[in-house]
Structures are given as C-alpha cells and as structure tokens.
Design a protein around this motif. Structure first.
Motif, PDB file in Angstrom:
ATOM      1  N   ASP A  22      34.825  -7.655 -21.069  1.00 46.39           N
ATOM      2  CA  ASP A  22      34.961  -8.229 -19.737  1.00 46.39           C
ATOM      3  C   ASP A  22      33.940  -9.333 -19.502  1.00 46.39           C
ATOM      4  O   ASP A  22      32.831  -9.303 -20.049  1.00 46.39           O
ATOM      5  CB  ASP A  22      34.789  -7.148 -18.672  1.00 46.39           C
ATOM      6  N   TYR A  23      34.299 -10.301 -18.665  1.00 47.72           N
ATOM      7  CA  TYR A  23      33.395 -11.405 -18.366  1.00 47.72           C
ATOM      8  C   TYR A  23      33.390 -11.661 -16.865  1.00 47.72           C
ATOM      9  O   TYR A  23      34.273 -11.193 -16.138  1.00 47.72           O
ATOM     10  CB  TYR A  23      33.796 -12.659 -19.132  1.00 47.72           C
TER      11      TYR A  23
ATOM     12  N   LYS B 123      37.219 -14.222 -26.330  1.00 49.50           N
ATOM     13  CA  LYS B 123      36.285 -13.228 -25.780  1.00 49.50           C
ATOM     14  C   LYS B 123      36.222 -12.033 -26.726  1.00 49.50           C
ATOM     15  O   LYS B 123      37.225 -11.656 -27.328  1.00 49.50           O
ATOM     16  CB  LYS B 123      36.732 -12.761 -24.392  1.00 49.50           C
ATOM     17  N   MET B 124      35.050 -11.429 -26.810  1.00 50.67           N
ATOM     18  CA  MET B 124      34.888 -10.216 -27.602  1.00 50.67           C
ATOM     19  C   MET B 124      33.777  -9.364 -27.006  1.00 50.67           C
ATOM     20  O   MET B 124      32.932  -9.845 -26.255  1.00 50.67           O
ATOM     21  CB  MET B 124      34.560 -10.546 -29.061  1.00 50.67           C
ATOM     22  N   GLY B 125      33.815  -8.079 -27.358  1.00 49.79           N
ATOM     23  CA  GLY B 125      32.774  -7.170 -26.920  1.00 49.79           C
ATOM     24  C   GLY B 125      32.866  -5.852 -27.663  1.00 49.79           C
ATOM     25  O   GLY B 125      33.924  -5.487 -28.193  1.00 49.79           O
ATOM     26  N   THR B 126      31.745  -5.138 -27.711  1.00 49.32           N
ATOM     27  CA  THR B 126      31.725  -3.834 -28.375  1.00 49.32           C
ATOM     28  C   THR B 126      30.750  -2.928 -27.656  1.00 49.32           C
ATOM     29  O   THR B 126      29.719  -3.394 -27.142  1.00 49.32           O
ATOM     30  CB  THR B 126      31.341  -3.990 -29.867  1.00 49.32           C
ATOM     31  N   TRP B 127      31.071  -1.642 -27.581  1.00 48.57           N
ATOM     32  CA  TRP B 127      30.161  -0.686 -26.959  1.00 48.57           C
ATOM     33  C   TRP B 127      30.372   0.701 -27.556  1.00 48.57           C
ATOM     34  O   TRP B 127      31.355   0.965 -28.246  1.00 48.57           O
ATOM     35  CB  TRP B 127      30.294  -0.670 -25.438  1.00 48.57           C
TER      36      TRP B 127
ATOM     37  N   GLY C  19      19.796 -15.927 -17.892  1.00 43.94           N
ATOM     38  CA  GLY C  19      19.849 -15.154 -16.664  1.00 43.94           C
ATOM     39  C   GLY C  19      20.195 -13.706 -16.924  1.00 43.94           C
ATOM     40  O   GLY C  19      19.816 -13.134 -17.953  1.00 43.94           O
ATOM     41  N   MET C  20      20.967 -13.113 -16.004  1.00 42.40           N
ATOM     42  CA  MET C  20      21.346 -11.706 -16.059  1.00 42.40           C
ATOM     43  C   MET C  20      22.815 -11.576 -15.669  1.00 42.40           C
ATOM     44  O   MET C  20      23.338 -12.368 -14.895  1.00 42.40           O
ATOM     45  CB  MET C  20      20.487 -10.876 -15.103  1.00 42.40           C
ATOM     46  N   GLN C  21      23.451 -10.523 -16.210  1.00 45.21           N
ATOM     47  CA  GLN C  21      24.804 -10.166 -15.804  1.00 45.21           C
ATOM     48  C   GLN C  21      24.879  -8.664 -15.549  1.00 45.21           C
ATOM     49  O   GLN C  21      24.101  -7.895 -16.116  1.00 45.21           O
ATOM     50  CB  GLN C  21      25.827 -10.533 -16.882  1.00 45.21           C
ATOM     51  N   GLY C  22      25.824  -8.267 -14.708  1.00 43.21           N
ATOM     52  CA  GLY C  22      26.035  -6.852 -14.454  1.00 43.21           C
ATOM     53  C   GLY C  22      27.495  -6.556 -14.173  1.00 43.21           C
ATOM     54  O   GLY C  22      28.213  -7.380 -13.599  1.00 43.21           O
ATOM     55  N   PHE C  23      27.945  -5.379 -14.601  1.00 45.55           N
ATOM     56  CA  PHE C  23      29.319  -4.929 -14.405  1.00 45.55           C
ATOM     57  C   PHE C  23      29.272  -3.445 -14.032  1.00 45.55           C
ATOM     58  O   PHE C  23      28.363  -2.730 -14.416  1.00 45.55           O
ATOM     59  CB  PHE C  23      30.140  -5.076 -15.692  1.00 45.55           C
ATOM     60  N   GLY C  24      30.295  -2.962 -13.324  1.00 45.31           N
ATOM     61  CA  GLY C  24      30.346  -1.542 -13.021  1.00 45.31           C
ATOM     62  C   GLY C  24      31.537  -1.155 -12.164  1.00 45.31           C
ATOM     63  O   GLY C  24      32.263  -2.007 -11.678  1.00 45.31           O
TER      64      GLY C  24
ATOM     65  N   GLN D 108      31.642 -14.827 -24.964  1.00 44.46           N
ATOM     66  CA  GLN D 108      32.802 -15.652 -24.667  1.00 44.46           C
ATOM     67  C   GLN D 108      32.519 -17.075 -25.126  1.00 44.46           C
ATOM     68  O   GLN D 108      31.426 -17.594 -24.934  1.00 44.46           O
ATOM     69  CB  GLN D 108      33.105 -15.635 -23.161  1.00 44.46           C
ATOM     70  N   ALA D 109      33.510 -17.717 -25.735  1.00 45.65           N
ATOM     71  CA  ALA D 109      33.415 -19.123 -26.130  1.00 45.65           C
ATOM     72  C   ALA D 109      34.701 -19.833 -25.731  1.00 45.65           C
ATOM     73  O   ALA D 109      35.802 -19.317 -25.991  1.00 45.65           O
ATOM     74  CB  ALA D 109      33.177 -19.256 -27.626  1.00 45.65           C
TER      75      ALA D 109
END
Length: 243
Positions: free
Chosen positions: A24-25, A41-45, A177-182, A238-239
C-alpha cells in the motif's frame, strides 16, 4: 502557511495510522492533466506466528482531465504456502477537488475498484477524501478511507482505515520523512485497541527529471508495527515513470 494550521493538521491525522496490504502507498490529492505513467509498487511483511507475505503490482495511468486521473493495475501476491500468483485487477480513480495552493489544505477523492482472481471474494471498493498541506519545506498528507466488499461469499464489514505522511523537501532528487498506515475495524464500531493494526516508520522520496516531461518518481519506507495485530516489519516501495 501558518504554523498553527500545520500543527492542527498533524494532530488530526498522526494518531491514526492505516494499513491493508504490504505494498500500500499514500495517495496524493493532485492531478496532472495529460500526464501518463507506468507505476510499479511492491512490499513485503511478516506477522507474528505467520509466514512472509509479499505483494507487487504494475499499472498504467493517465491524467484524463485537469481533475481526474485514472489507472489500471495488475496485482500479484506471494506467500510461503502458495508461491507467486496473480491476485487481482484494480481500477484506481483520483479526483482533484481544489486548485493546488488556493486554500490552506488541498483536497481530493480516491475511488478504487478491485476484482480479485478468487471470485468468492467479490469486489473490493475503497473510497475516501485525501488532504495535503504545506508549511515551508514540510509537506503533510492525511487520508481517511472506507473499504467495502460486494458480492462476496461471506458478509464483510465496511472497514475504516487511515494513511499519513510527513515529508521534508530537501532537494528534488532526495527528500525524507515518515509514513504511517493502519486500520481500526468497522467504520461505525471500532475494534478493541489490541485488534487494531498500526505501523509507521522512516521514508525517502525523490523525483529525477529526464527531460521533455519525462521523469522517474520514487518513494520507499521501512515500517514498524506498533500494535499487536500489525506486522512487526514492513518494507514497501513505489517507482513511477512519468511521460
């Protein structure tokens, strides 16, 4: 912009942090008419007691009007038990509601419609307002989102989620900077605090101009779970190639 306006904006969004998937972005409210982009976009957790989950998508977008940007994504997912597989098609639409800089806070709307490969999941719709403001070199974003599933085999609640971002515009090619999601559960009945998912962490951003309106824009973040129901660590990136 006045400092007290920026502080009020931060206090509104920073306590609420939002999340739904590892890639997510943070949505931006602005639209560029005539701009085309190829977006990756990509992500892993990894969540406690569960295997690693990863996601990626590739999309093409176009600024149809001065106020409407639309994009189609093909999404993939990878899990330890199922490997890499096609997950869903997604149609994203962003609407710019205010002229940038005319008001203290810029506003937009996002509408996403996703058709998963698994027909039992039905259709997923995400909708909500997008906000952005600036204070000197500091840019602040905060978004409030509703997610609802339709025609699924099981009854789904409308979920309430959040996104926020704070970015210091040091130089075009490198910002930080900073990012947050929830998420907090159902929009009209939030889950207990222990069941909510919150994550936040440092982020980098940048835009590399290639000439003739061509550019590469990127952002990435390393997010740490701050609640028991959130992944302990999440890397997302993300690119975009804009032309």
């Amino acid at each position: 912009m006045h400092r007290h306006t920026a502080l009020a904006f931060m206090s509104l969004f920073f306590p609420h942090i939002a999340a739904a998937g590892p890639s997510d972005y943070v949505f931006m409210p602005g639209v560029t008419y005539g701009e085309r982009e190829i977006d990756f976009k990509m992500g892993t957790w990894r969540k406690s007691g569960e295997g690693r989950s990863s996601a990626a998508s590739i999309g093409f977008g176009y600024g149809v009007t001065q106020n409407w940007f639309t994009e189609i994504y093909r999404k993939y997912e990878r899990t330890d038990d199922a490997g890499t597989h096609f997950d869903a098609w997604e149609w994203e639409n962003k609407f710019q509601l205010t002229e940038p800089g005319r008001f203290p806070i810029d506003a937009g709307l996002i509408l996403e419609i996703e058709k998963p490969q698994d027909n039992s999941e039905g259709y997923e719709v995400v909708f909500g307002p997008l906000f952005q403001t600036e204070a000197g070199k500091l840019q602040l974003n905060g978004n409030l989102l509703l997610e609802q599933h339709y025609r699924s085999d099981s009854t789904q609640r409308a979920l309430f989620s959040y996104q926020w971002q704070a970015k210091y515009r040091w130089q075009p090619a490198l910002e930080f900077g900073m990012q947050g999601f929830g998420n907090s559960g159902s929009w009209n009945h939030w889950d207990p605090v222990t069941d909510r998912a919150h994550r936040l962490g440092p982020a980098i951003f940048g835009k590399v101009a290639l000439g003739s309106r061509h550019a590469i824009r990127y952002n990435a973040a390393w997010l740490i779970g701050t609640s028991g129901n959130a992944p302990s660590q999440n890397f997302r990136a993300q690119a975009e190639y804009e032309f």
